[in-house]
Design an enzyme around this catalytic site. Structure first.
Site, PDB file in Angstrom:
ATOM      1  N   ILE A  82      -8.470 -27.109  -1.759  1.00  0.00           N
ATOM      2  CA  ILE A  82      -9.172 -25.956  -2.323  1.00  0.00           C
ATOM      3  C   ILE A  82      -8.440 -25.421  -3.546  1.00  0.00           C
ATOM      4  O   ILE A  82      -7.267 -25.065  -3.480  1.00  0.00           O
ATOM      5  CB  ILE A  82      -9.329 -24.836  -1.267  1.00  0.00           C
ATOM      6  N   LYS A  83      -9.192 -25.367  -4.654  1.00  0.00           N
ATOM      7  CA  LYS A  83      -8.624 -24.834  -5.894  1.00  0.00           C
ATOM      8  C   LYS A  83      -8.863 -23.329  -5.934  1.00  0.00           C
ATOM      9  O   LYS A  83     -10.004 -22.863  -5.821  1.00  0.00           O
ATOM     10  CB  LYS A  83      -9.338 -25.478  -7.082  1.00  0.00           C
ATOM     11  N   ILE A  84      -7.771 -22.602  -6.121  1.00  0.00           N
ATOM     12  CA  ILE A  84      -7.826 -21.141  -6.119  1.00  0.00           C
ATOM     13  C   ILE A  84      -7.152 -20.647  -7.401  1.00  0.00           C
ATOM     14  O   ILE A  84      -6.060 -21.123  -7.731  1.00  0.00           O
ATOM     15  CB  ILE A  84      -7.019 -20.587  -4.906  1.00  0.00           C
TER      16      ILE A  84
END
Ligand code: E4P
Length: 217
Positions: A82-84
């Site tokens: 997951i890119k945050i």
């Protein structure tokens, strides 16, 4: 050094994977917006092609929303990371997702301190954007050197994923610094293998071989 493809374009990913050239993929909302079809289906198909991490970015900006979205994206496939974004809410979401065993790639990192806080929050990867710094006349590769030096002093599990790569020299310089991962657009990955002297040399070898065969007839 692991090389990731910075794209959501499946035909490119399939081609690069067939070379044995890529170890993962990074996508973002802009890259997915250029493709036809349902983003989650595209992400699933990418994960089936690539035997490595595939980054999918959240679009929520509040941490609870990021966590909810991250949990949903993580269900698409075990390869999903997951890119945050590197914000305060992003740190909170990174901590929460990491504690649940979901890998996070903290993105839009432009300073060494953002990278340090990402590592402290438990991010598995940190993505410093070098091209965008170069674009504003700030030497992006210095950021990579600084983060690598800082991480070298501690035992974070966070890996530096060099992002916003624009040309082969970015890849070369990142490799010389010992960056563990570089993500590059397919165009740049193709540029890594091409050399005019290779083409000219091959052409000459084949022409000479043909002449020899004719002489032997
Ligand atoms: C990285 O994960 C990003 O998707 C990407 O490298 C951004 O690159 P750009 O600055 O060329 O848009």
């Amino acid at each position: 050094m692991r090389l990731f493809a910075d794209t959501a374009h499946l035909p490119d990913i399939k081609e690069l994977a067939s070379w044995g050239a890529i170890d993962g993929v990074t996508t973002n909302p802009t890259l997915l917006s250029r493709e036809e079809g349902e983003p989650e289906k595209i992400l699933y198909e990418i994960c089936e092609v690539v035997q490595g991490p595939v980054s999918a970015e959240v679009v929520s900006t509040d941490w609870e929303g990021m966590v909810q979205e991250g949990r949903r994206l993580a269900q698409i496939h075990p390869h999903i990371v997951i890119k945050i974004p590197a914000t305060i809410d992003g740190l909170k979401a990174t901590r929460a997702l990491s504690e649940q065993g979901i890998r996070v790639n903290m993105t839009l990192v432009f300073t060494p301190m953002q990278a340090l806080l990402a590592a402290k929050a438990g991010a598995r990867f940190v993505s410093p954007f070098i091209g965008r710094l170069d674009d504003i006349s700030s030497y992006g590769m210095n950021l990579i050197a600084d983060i690598l030096e800082i991480f070298d002093h501690y035992d974070f599990e966070t890996e530096v994923l060099v992002a916003s790569v624009r040309h082969p020299m970015h890849v070369l310089e990142a490799a010389r610094l010992g960056a563990p991962i570089v993500t590059a657009p397919p165009k740049v990955i193709r540029q890594l293998i091409r050399h005019p002297l290779t083409d000219i040399g091959l052409e000459k070898f084949l022409a000479d071989w043909k002449k020899l065969q004719e002489r032997l007839k």
